[in-house]
Design an enzyme around this catalytic site. Structure first.
Site, PDB file in Angstrom:
ATOM      1  N   ASP A 130       0.816  -1.204   0.000  1.00  0.00           N
ATOM      2  CA  ASP A 130       0.000   0.000   0.000  1.00  0.00           C
ATOM      3  C   ASP A 130       0.855   1.262   0.000  1.00  0.00           C
ATOM      4  O   ASP A 130       1.933   1.312   0.594  1.00  0.00           O
ATOM      5  CB  ASP A 130      -0.900  -0.015   1.251  1.00  0.00           C
ATOM      6  CG  ASP A 130      -1.786   1.201   1.350  1.00  0.00           C
ATOM      7  OD1 ASP A 130      -2.606   1.402   0.441  1.00  0.00           O
ATOM      8  OD2 ASP A 130      -1.650   1.967   2.329  1.00  0.00           O
TER       9      ASP A 130
ATOM     10  N   GLU B  45       1.094  -0.576  -5.144  1.00  0.00           N
ATOM     11  CA  GLU B  45       0.120   0.476  -5.397  1.00  0.00           C
ATOM     12  C   GLU B  45       0.921   1.772  -5.481  1.00  0.00           C
ATOM     13  O   GLU B  45       1.217   2.397  -4.464  1.00  0.00           O
ATOM     14  CB  GLU B  45      -0.921   0.557  -4.274  1.00  0.00           C
ATOM     15  CG  GLU B  45      -2.036   1.536  -4.598  1.00  0.00           C
ATOM     16  CD  GLU B  45      -2.390   2.487  -3.471  1.00  0.00           C
ATOM     17  OE1 GLU B  45      -3.297   3.302  -3.664  1.00  0.00           O
ATOM     18  OE2 GLU B  45      -1.760   2.428  -2.407  1.00  0.00           O
TER      19      GLU B  45
END
Length: 735
Positions: A418, A471
């Site tokens: 993330d 990401e």
């Protein structure tokens, strides 16, 4: 009562100074191992202990042999005296107060568990099995069974483990400091599994900090409680060797990967609104994904977190599966169940930042230990969280070990990392003057770059079946290229540009789309610069953005037609696929973590049609090598129609060596087009293998009757086809 043995003449003092007694009772003694426990002087031995509430104490060997009566030195429970031993060894005490009697095994009479090599590798940052050394582990040590606790707090004056087993009294189990590594450890005999515990830490300035949860805890209490729990080692009987072998031995870039992104707490719920357990999820989610044709389930963070609306992204327990869904063993059973039917499991992993809850990692030993002290590097303004100090070897080791832990202990198939962009840029979401340049004056976080490279080297080096997915929302180069070629080393990267541009296009009224044709063609200029995953994730259906179906223009029929055409466009586009739960059946409402998906919608034809389409897209994508084998290589794509902006028609060919090509043709207007001429690579009959306007999907049923004929017209091979309104069709040569 046994007759006391004759005690040897004591050549060392068995008493304790008044200052040391005061420090022990106040909980300010930094090294009680130097005072308490068993000590030797020549041939003589003395035992000293602190047992609150005791009036009399008898010392015994572990097998119950009498070795001496201890003298009370302080009414609050300090005792000492000579004992009859032949060698240094652990001892047990029988304490008495009135009619009450209880046994206490002395933790200070045991030697250390960790060794010099543990210190060396921990300090160097190269220890790749810290999860077996740190935290709480049930072991047998020097003849006794108990829990070994270890925690890193190099600047603390004193660290104690407190819990149910000692009445949360920080004076009872003060830990041993290992100066070479900054680790504190203690073996707590007779402590059983399942007890709740925390660390009581007196900071470098002598101030007692709020109780801290164990950074390496493998299990935690259910929120709102925040203590760690001493957990057993996983004893899962794994039945997934065939699954692991497949992913170890294949090039993941050339495999079909279709990911179903799931928030475990809100996919489905019980009738009373409570969350399902892992076993309940396994009985419904796994067969659903098998039936739908997804290859992987990607969970939003399931690591322990105190706040439900954070969706797990503000984690306080990186090593502990959240207690919301039961014990860690339940998650292991879930993964095993997935693997048995060929479904991979990916964990959304958050190494970029952590919350500042007082029981968490923030200022762990009274100093900025896991984070940067300077808020210009250590505080994240978007999320009000702390940023890991990627320049500190112990912190990097903590994170790398965590990734290895999930891969080894839970057999995870992937980590979706993330907020990578926030890690890579020192000025991420910061104004001028709010960030510190790197050593070369730039805005690149070179420490984070090295961490990510090391992470990927370690993961792929030890677990080649695992894939890492970044990401990353910027144009940072070579995110998914090997480290030895100057890349970050990820296996894949989310294609945020595809998501942004295509959704921007799809939101437009079809009459205006011809003016924005480049929003869909531009992406092919960089489609092969990385190994891309095409994400329609949870981020696109929250915070007032509306669900995917709600974003589509037009009346209800057009909304569904638009979304069906868009899904097939995406499944025919180069790149792996990711779809967030609920979007496969076109849920109208935004996603909420507080309730189940609107499964009742499946009773309606249009929603059930959308679900059937996504199912067929998955199985078509998986069964047609042309649609997946060259997802990450330019040779697998060829434009057929790129410039028909007037009609908003797009067409391309997907190819793979030795395999039938697939033509993907999309009409993004509500106009029904007959006799549309398109170029194809070979003459003959082409079969319509998918048509999003089919009646079974909720469409109008227009199409090509299942086949079209391509003819050679003097060198150009063309065919005349019917393009249904707001629809995508896929064609494949019959021979």
């Amino acid at each position: 009562m046994k007759t006391p043995k004759t005690l040897p003449e004591v050549t060392l003092s068995w008493e304790i100074s008044a200052d040391e007694i005061t420090a022990i009772l106040a909980g300010s003694h930094s090294n009680p191992f130097a005072v308490l426990g068993v000590h030797q002087g020549g041939d003589a031995f003395v035992a000293r202990c602190f047992i609150p509430g005791a009036e009399e104490v008898t010392a015994m060997t572990l097998d119950g042999g009498f070795i001496g009566e201890l003298k009370q030195l302080h009414a609050d429970g300090v005792f000492a005296g000579p004992v009859s031993l032949a060698k240094l060894q652990p001892v047990r005490y029988r304490a008495r107060r009135g009619d009450a009697e209880w046994a206490v095994t002395d933790p200070y009479s045991f030697g250390p568990v960790l060794g010099p090599m543990d210190d060396y590798f921990a300090r160097e940052g190269s220890h790749l099995r810290l999860f077996d050394k740190m935290g709480a582990h049930l072991i047998k040590h020097e003849g006794a069974q108990g829990i070994h606790f270890a925690v890193w707090a190099p600047n603390a004056q004193r660290v104690s483990v407190v819990g149910d087993f000692n009445g949360w009294d920080g004076r009872r189990h003060v830990m041993r400091f290992r100066a070479d590594s900054g680790i504190w450890e203690i073996f707590a005999p007779d402590v059983p599994l399942g007890v709740a515990y925390k660390f009581e830490i007196r900071g470098h300035d002598g101030v007692l900090l709020p109780l801290k949860a164990d950074p390496f805890a493998r299990r935690s209490e259910l929120r709102p409680k925040t203590a760690s729990i001493a957990a057993a080692e996983l004893e899962q009987v794994w039945e997934d060797e065939a699954h692991l072998k497949h992913w170890r031995e294949t090039d993941k870039r050339r495999q079909p990967i279709s990911i179903y992104e799931v928030h475990a707490g809100s996919w489905q719920r019980r009738q009373d609104g409570t969350m399902l357990s892992w076993d309940e999820l396994a009985s419904s989610l796994i067969p659903y994904c098998v039936d739908m044709g997804f290859t992987h389930i990607e969970f939003l963070p399931i690591t322990e977190h105190p706040y439900d609306p954070s969706w797990g992204y503000q984690t306080t327990g990186l090593y502990a599966p959240t207690a919301r869904f039961g014990e860690p063993e339940g998650f292991a059973r879930f993964v095993n169940g997935c693997h048995k039917v060929g479904i991979g499991v990916i964990l959304d992993w958050v190494p970029a930042h952590f919350p500042t809850d007082e029981h968490g990692l923030g200022w762990f030993d009274g100093t900025a230990l896991y984070e940067h002290e300077d808020p210009r590097k250590g505080f994240h303004p978007d999320w009000n969280t702390a940023i890991y100090n990627f320049g500190r070897t112990e912190v990097v080791s903590y994170l790398v070990n965590n990734a290895l832990y999930w891969a080894e202990k839970f057999h995870l198939d992937g980590l979706r990392v993330d907020a990578v962009a926030s890690m890579l840029y020192l000025d991420y979401s910061r104004k001028h003057g709010e960030w510190i340049p790197n050593e070369y004056g730039g805005n690149e976080n070179l420490e984070a770059v090295r961490f990510l490279q090391d992470l990927n080297i370690r993961i792929y080096g030890q677990h080649s079946n695992v894939m890492t997915i970044a990401e990353e929302s910027t144009s940072w180069p070579k995110v998914s290229q090997p480290v030895h070629e100057g890349g970050l080393g990820f296996g894949f990267k989310w294609n945020m540009g595809f998501m942004h541009d295509t959704l921007s296009y799809m939101k437009r009224d079809p009459v205006h789309r011809k003016h924005h044709h480049n929003e869909l063609t531009f992406g092919l200029l960089y489609a092969y610069s990385e190994n891309f995953v095409l994400p329609l994730s949870h981020d696109e259906v929250v915070h007032g953005k509306g669900s995917l179906i709600a974003k589509m223009p037009g009346d209800d029929w057009q909304k569904f037609a638009n979304l069906r055409a868009y899904y097939a466009y995406m499944w025919g586009y180069p790149g792996k696929k990711l779809l967030f739960m609920g979007q496969e059946f076109a849920q109208w409402s935004e996603w909420s973590e507080a309730k189940s998906l609107d499964w009742n919608l499946l009773q309606y034809r249009m929603h059930e049609g959308m679900r059937r389409l996504v199912r067929d897209l998955n199985f078509t994508y998986r069964s047609k090598p042309a649609l997946h084998e060259r997802d990450c290589e330019g040779e697998g794509f060829e434009w057929l129609v790129a410039d028909d902006h007037q009609n908003s028609v797009f067409a391309w060919l997907r190819k793979a060596p030795g395999q039938k090509p697939v033509a993907v043709i999309t009409n993004f207007t509500p106009v029904y087009r007959e006799n549309y001429t398109i170029r194809l690579p070979s003459a003959g009959r082409w079969r319509e293998i998918l048509n999003t306007d089919a009646d079974i999907y909720g469409g109008s049923g227009k199409g090509n009757g299942g086949r079209v004929q391509a003819v050679d017209a003097g060198g150009d091979i063309t065919c005349s086809i019917t393009l249904p309104p707001l629809a995508t069709i896929m064609l494949e040569p019959e021979n």
